[in-house]
Design a protein around this motif. Structure first.
Motif, mmCIF file in Angstrom:
data_model
loop_
_atom_site.group_PDB
_atom_site.id
_atom_site.type_symbol
_atom_site.label_atom_id
_atom_site.label_comp_id
_atom_site.label_asym_id
_atom_site.label_seq_id
_atom_site.Cartn_x
_atom_site.Cartn_y
_atom_site.Cartn_z
ATOM 1 N N MET A 1 0.855 -1.178 0.000
ATOM 2 C CA MET A 1 0.000 0.000 0.000
ATOM 3 C C MET A 1 0.900 1.239 0.000
ATOM 4 O O MET A 1 1.862 1.305 0.740
ATOM 5 C CB MET A 1 -0.888 -0.041 1.241
ATOM 6 C CG MET A 1 -1.798 1.148 1.372
ATOM 7 S SD MET A 1 -2.918 1.018 2.767
ATOM 8 C CE MET A 1 -4.147 -0.063 2.063
ATOM 9 N N GLU A 2 0.538 2.180 -0.829
ATOM 10 C CA GLU A 2 1.368 3.370 -0.911
ATOM 11 C C GLU A 2 1.288 4.202 0.370
ATOM 12 O O GLU A 2 0.307 4.139 1.110
ATOM 13 C CB GLU A 2 1.002 4.203 -2.132
ATOM 14 C CG GLU A 2 -0.359 4.860 -2.015
ATOM 15 C CD GLU A 2 -0.742 5.627 -3.250
ATOM 16 O OE1 GLU A 2 -0.942 6.850 -3.129
ATOM 17 O OE2 GLU A 2 -0.853 4.994 -4.309
ATOM 18 N N SER A 3 2.311 4.994 0.607
ATOM 19 C CA SER A 3 2.462 5.747 1.845
ATOM 20 C C SER A 3 1.317 6.733 2.090
ATOM 21 O O SER A 3 0.802 6.826 3.194
ATOM 22 C CB SER A 3 3.793 6.487 1.815
ATOM 23 O OG SER A 3 3.925 7.318 2.928
ATOM 24 N N ARG A 4 0.906 7.465 1.051
ATOM 25 C CA ARG A 4 -0.150 8.469 1.213
ATOM 26 C C ARG A 4 -1.477 7.820 1.591
ATOM 27 O O ARG A 4 -2.187 8.280 2.472
ATOM 28 C CB ARG A 4 -0.319 9.283 -0.063
ATOM 29 C CG ARG A 4 -1.358 10.381 0.086
ATOM 30 C CD ARG A 4 -1.660 11.065 -1.254
ATOM 31 N NE ARG A 4 -2.617 12.121 -1.130
ATOM 32 C CZ ARG A 4 -3.910 11.963 -0.906
ATOM 33 N NH1 ARG A 4 -4.414 10.773 -0.755
ATOM 34 N NH2 ARG A 4 -4.727 12.989 -0.823
ATOM 35 N N LYS A 5 -1.826 6.731 0.906
ATOM 36 C CA LYS A 5 -3.078 6.047 1.197
ATOM 37 C C LYS A 5 -3.077 5.475 2.616
ATOM 38 O O LYS A 5 -4.086 5.522 3.317
ATOM 39 C CB LYS A 5 -3.331 4.954 0.177
ATOM 40 C CG LYS A 5 -4.713 4.377 0.265
ATOM 41 C CD LYS A 5 -5.066 3.603 -0.978
ATOM 42 C CE LYS A 5 -6.547 3.320 -0.951
ATOM 43 N NZ LYS A 5 -7.145 3.330 -2.238
ATOM 44 N N LEU A 6 -1.937 4.964 3.035
ATOM 45 C CA LEU A 6 -1.821 4.447 4.397
ATOM 46 C C LEU A 6 -2.015 5.568 5.415
ATOM 47 O O LEU A 6 -2.713 5.388 6.420
ATOM 48 C CB LEU A 6 -0.465 3.768 4.592
ATOM 49 C CG LEU A 6 -0.225 3.134 5.961
ATOM 50 C CD1 LEU A 6 -1.264 2.050 6.231
ATOM 51 C CD2 LEU A 6 1.174 2.564 6.036
ATOM 52 N N LYS A 7 -1.442 6.741 5.161
ATOM 53 C CA LYS A 7 -1.626 7.890 6.062
ATOM 54 C C LYS A 7 -3.093 8.276 6.160
ATOM 55 O O LYS A 7 -3.605 8.553 7.255
ATOM 56 C CB LYS A 7 -0.823 9.101 5.577
ATOM 57 C CG LYS A 7 0.654 9.004 5.807
ATOM 58 C CD LYS A 7 1.346 10.246 5.272
ATOM 59 C CE LYS A 7 2.841 10.133 5.367
ATOM 60 N NZ LYS A 7 3.526 11.287 4.792
ATOM 61 N N VAL A 8 -3.782 8.275 5.022
ATOM 62 C CA VAL A 8 -5.204 8.629 5.010
ATOM 63 C C VAL A 8 -6.012 7.624 5.822
ATOM 64 O O VAL A 8 -6.878 8.003 6.627
ATOM 65 C CB VAL A 8 -5.734 8.741 3.561
ATOM 66 C CG1 VAL A 8 -7.246 8.875 3.540
ATOM 67 C CG2 VAL A 8 -5.103 9.917 2.843
ATOM 68 N N LEU A 9 -5.746 6.345 5.649
ATOM 69 C CA LEU A 9 -6.471 5.319 6.397
ATOM 70 C C LEU A 9 -6.205 5.415 7.896
ATOM 71 O O LEU A 9 -7.126 5.282 8.714
ATOM 72 C CB LEU A 9 -6.112 3.928 5.872
ATOM 73 C CG LEU A 9 -6.670 3.574 4.499
ATOM 74 C CD1 LEU A 9 -6.130 2.226 4.031
ATOM 75 C CD2 LEU A 9 -8.190 3.568 4.518
ATOM 76 N N ILE A 10 -4.958 5.656 8.254
ATOM 77 C CA ILE A 10 -4.609 5.784 9.674
ATOM 78 C C ILE A 10 -5.280 7.015 10.282
ATOM 79 O O ILE A 10 -5.849 6.935 11.373
ATOM 80 C CB ILE A 10 -3.078 5.823 9.861
ATOM 81 C CG1 ILE A 10 -2.479 4.447 9.556
ATOM 82 C CG2 ILE A 10 -2.708 6.272 11.278
ATOM 83 C CD1 ILE A 10 -0.972 4.435 9.459
ATOM 84 N N LEU A 11 -5.238 8.136 9.578
ATOM 85 C CA LEU A 11 -5.896 9.349 10.087
ATOM 86 C C LEU A 11 -7.406 9.168 10.190
ATOM 87 O O LEU A 11 -8.038 9.652 11.132
ATOM 88 C CB LEU A 11 -5.545 10.555 9.222
ATOM 89 C CG LEU A 11 -4.140 11.113 9.420
ATOM 90 C CD1 LEU A 11 -3.818 12.155 8.355
ATOM 91 C CD2 LEU A 11 -4.002 11.718 10.805
ATOM 92 N N THR A 12 -7.998 8.458 9.242
ATOM 93 C CA THR A 12 -9.438 8.184 9.301
ATOM 94 C C THR A 12 -9.768 7.354 10.533
ATOM 95 O O THR A 12 -10.729 7.642 11.258
ATOM 96 C CB THR A 12 -9.909 7.464 8.027
ATOM 97 O OG1 THR A 12 -9.577 8.266 6.897
ATOM 98 C CG2 THR A 12 -11.414 7.221 8.055
ATOM 99 N N ALA A 13 -8.970 6.329 10.793
ATOM 100 C CA ALA A 13 -9.186 5.489 11.978
ATOM 101 C C ALA A 13 -9.013 6.303 13.260
ATOM 102 O O ALA A 13 -9.794 6.146 14.212
ATOM 103 C CB ALA A 13 -8.219 4.313 11.965
#
Length: 164
Positions: A1-13
Motif C-alpha cells: 500500500m502506498e504511503s499516502r493512502k496508508l496515512k489517510v487510512l490511519i488518520l481516518t481510523a
C-alpha cells in the motif's frame, strides 16, 4: 500500500476513534444519542478527503448510538448515512472555500434536516421533539470545530499531509 493512502487510512481510523471518545460526552435533551461525536469529523475536513471524513462521521454516530443502546433501532443506520453525506458535503464546501456557507449548511442540514425523515418514519411529534436537542448538539459540535479547524488547517497545510 502506498504511503499516502496508508496515512489517510490511519488518520481516518484516528478520527473515528476520537469520534467514539466524543460520543461519551452527551448533550442533554430529548435524544439520548446527542453527543460531541461529530466535531472530530467536522475538523477532519482540514486533512482528509471527503469520503474519509464522511466515513469518520458515520462511524462516530454509530458509536454514539451503540453507547446509548440503539434507542432508535435500525434507524441509526439511516442517521449514519445522513452523517456521511453531511460531513462529505461539508468537506467539499470547505475545500472550495465556501467559509460561511459551509457552516450554515452544516447547522441546518445536521441540526434540522437530518431529523426530517423521521417526521414521516416515526411521527411529526418525534421530529419536533428531536430538533431542539439535535440543533443544540450540532451548534456545540460546530463551535468546537470553528475553534479548532483554523489551527489544524495551518498545521496540515504546513506538513502537506493527505491534501489532494
Amino acid at each position: 500500500m502506498e504511503s499516502r493512502k496508508l496515512k489517510v487510512l490511519i488518520l481516518t481510523a484516528l478520527i473515528a476513534a476520537i469520534c467514539v471518545i466524543g460520543s461519551f460526552i452527551k448533550v442533554p435533551g430529548f435524544l439520548a444519542t446527542s453527543a460531541l461525536d461529530s466535531a472530530p469529523a467536522f475538523i477532519s475536513v482540514a486533512f482528509l478527503p471527503p469520503v474519509y471524513s464522511g466515513l469518520a462521521g458515520a462511524l462516530g454516530h454509530l458509536a454514539t448510538s451503540m453507547l446509548s443502546g440503539f434507542p432508535l433501532g435500525s434507524f441509526h443506520f439511516i442517521i449514519a448515512a445522513e452523517m456521511f453525506i453531511i460531513v462529505y458535503l461539508f468537506n467539499v464546501l470547505h475545500r472550495k472555500s465556501y467559509n460561511i456557507i459551509k457552516w450554515i449548511f452544516l447547522i441546518v442540514s445536521n441540526g434540522i434536516g437530518s431529523a426530517l425523515p423521521f417526521y414521516f418514519l416515526i411521527s411529526p411529534a418525534f421530529f419536533f421533539s428531536a430538533v431542539p436537542s439535535l440543533l443544540i448538539a450540532t451548534i456545540i459540535n460546530a463551535v468546537v470545530a470553528i475553534i479548532v479547524l483554523p489551527a489544524i488547517t495551518r498545521v496540515f497545510k504546513r506538513e502537506e499531509v493527505c491534501n489532494e
